[in-house]
Design an enzyme around this catalytic site. Structure first.
Site, short mmCIF file in Angstrom:
data_model
loop_
_atom_site.label_atom_id
_atom_site.label_comp_id
_atom_site.label_asym_id
_atom_site.label_seq_id
_atom_site.Cartn_x
_atom_site.Cartn_y
_atom_site.Cartn_z
N GLN A 1 -20.95 0.29 41.91
CA GLN A 1 -21.61 -0.89 42.48
C GLN A 1 -21.33 -2.18 41.72
OE1 GLN A 1 -23.10 -0.55 45.46
NE2 GLN A 1 -22.42 1.56 45.31
N CYS A 2 -20.56 -2.11 40.66
CA CYS A 2 -20.25 -3.31 39.87
C CYS A 2 -19.33 -4.23 40.68
CB CYS A 2 -19.56 -2.89 38.57
SG CYS A 2 -18.80 -4.25 37.66
N SER A 3 -19.71 -5.50 40.81
CA SER A 3 -18.93 -6.43 41.63
C SER A 3 -17.52 -6.64 41.07
CB SER A 3 -19.65 -7.77 41.76
OG SER A 3 -19.83 -8.37 40.50
N VAL B 1 -15.48 -3.64 42.04
CA VAL B 1 -15.17 -3.72 43.47
C VAL B 1 -13.99 -4.67 43.69
CG1 VAL B 1 -16.02 -4.47 45.73
CG2 VAL B 1 -17.47 -3.05 44.25
#
Length: 116
Positions: free
Chosen positions: A10-12, A15
């Site tokens: 979920q780390c931007s 991503v």
């Protein structure tokens, strides 16, 4: 050996790195190190490759800032490994291990363009 990307699903930043790799048709494997922790020997190798634990651990993160002051002075590999085992989000993201064995942390289009 394929490219391996380690981070948090979920780390931007992770991503963004994965989107860039997909867009450039780079074959890679992704490992969420919260779900599947990285072995201590691998962490030690990364720290050595990067120039020390301070380069691997994100000391500007909220996780680091919220640590008790007594935990912010690890002096040995064992202490660093224990800290990371307890707080995996301390590892800078993403960690990319390239086919040649070199390691980088973080994502920038420029760096990825140079490496690939």
């Amino acid at each position: 050996m394929t490219v391996k990307v380690y981070g948090l699903s979920q780390c931007s930043t992770c991503v963004k790195a994965r989107v860039w790799l997909d867009a450039h048709k780079i074959v890679y494997a992704f490992q969420d190190y919260r779900a599947e922790p990285v072995k201590p020997a691998v962490l030690k190798t990364w720290a050595k490759e990067l120039g020390g634990w301070e380069k691997l651990v994100n000391r500007a993160s909220m996780t680091w800032r919220n640590l008790d002051a007594s935990l912010k002075e690890p002096a040995t590999d064992a202490q660093w490994l224990e800290l990371i085992a307890q707080y995996p989000a301390l590892i800078k993201r993403p960690v990319t291990v390239y086919a040649d064995g070199s390691v980088t942390v973080g994502f920038s289009e420029k760096r990825y363009s140079e490496k690939f």
